[in-house]
Write a protein that holds these residues in place. Sequence first.
Motif, PDB file in Angstrom:
ATOM      1  N   ALA A  44       0.831  -1.211   0.000  1.00 23.42           N
ATOM      2  CA  ALA A  44       0.000   0.000   0.000  1.00 23.42           C
ATOM      3  C   ALA A  44       0.863   1.258   0.000  1.00 23.42           C
ATOM      4  N   ARG A  46       3.896   1.590  -1.257  1.00 24.27           N
ATOM      5  CA  ARG A  46       4.482   1.753  -2.594  1.00 24.27           C
ATOM      6  C   ARG A  46       3.466   2.378  -3.546  1.00 24.27           C
ATOM      7  N   ARG A  47       2.219   1.909  -3.455  1.00 20.77           N
ATOM      8  CA  ARG A  47       1.192   2.486  -4.318  1.00 20.77           C
ATOM      9  C   ARG A  47       0.922   3.937  -3.932  1.00 20.77           C
ATOM     10  N   ASP A  50       3.492   6.205  -5.472  1.00 21.94           N
ATOM     11  CA  ASP A  50       3.192   6.465  -6.873  1.00 21.94           C
ATOM     12  C   ASP A  50       2.089   7.509  -7.023  1.00 21.94           C
ATOM     13  N   LEU A  51       1.031   7.350  -6.247  1.00 23.70           N
ATOM     14  CA  LEU A  51      -0.098   8.271  -6.348  1.00 23.70           C
ATOM     15  C   LEU A  51       0.271   9.670  -5.877  1.00 23.70           C
ATOM     16  N   SER A 122       8.616   2.314 -10.872  1.00 25.63           N
ATOM     17  CA  SER A 122       7.259   2.815 -11.065  1.00 25.63           C
ATOM     18  C   SER A 122       7.262   4.341 -11.139  1.00 25.63           C
ATOM     19  N   ASP A 173       7.489   0.661 -15.116  1.00 26.17           N
ATOM     20  CA  ASP A 173       6.435  -0.330 -15.344  1.00 26.17           C
ATOM     21  C   ASP A 173       6.891  -1.445 -16.290  1.00 26.17           C
TER      22      ASP A 173
END
Length: 219
Positions: A44, A46-47, A50-51, A122, A173
Amino acid sequence: MTDGLPTDYGLDPRRVDPEYDRHGGFPVFDAADPGPGFGRFLAAMRRLQDLAVSTDPSPEVWTDAADRVEALVGELEPFLAAEGVGPANRVPSLPGAGSLLMPPWFVDKFEPDGVALRVRFSRFHVGGNHAVHGGVLPLLFDSVFGMVIHAAGRPISRTAFLHVDYRNVTPIDTELTATGWIREAEGRKAFVNAELRDPEGTLLAESNGLMVRLLPGQP
């Protein structure tokens, strides 16, 4: 093949280096078992990274997000621990050994003649125009160098120098392959090489460096 590091990566370094206690070195960090929630937390986070660099919501959403993150900081802050006590970088079964410092990587080879791992950058790692920031690659190569030294059974060492040649743009990616090996060794010195390639085998970047065994008392 493993999601994180080989099971023998966390062995007591004294098994590899009988003189470990006579030359500074790093503290002995045992593998951690923080439970499945830690793996979910890392994924979570890591995401979220990115966001944080790729979204453009309204001011109200940013305010709400800040409230939530600050609440999470408040929840975790009472549990601050010394290096080697928290689970970060001490969970061999997780991608990247459970560290957010690097993108998730997965080890395919961990042998005395070299190491190989898969890594995927990413949006968080973009420097511009959807390419990985050039400053991130030395960090990856330095981590590979450390794995090479450990896999070869050499004593605890630190990086004396690290040189990077950028051959092609490194994409995000995309599953890339990083390999590393000892080119030659002489006494305390180990000259190490590493490469990063895309799925077609195109060389994206290469590195060479010097790893030097620590002397007595060196941290």
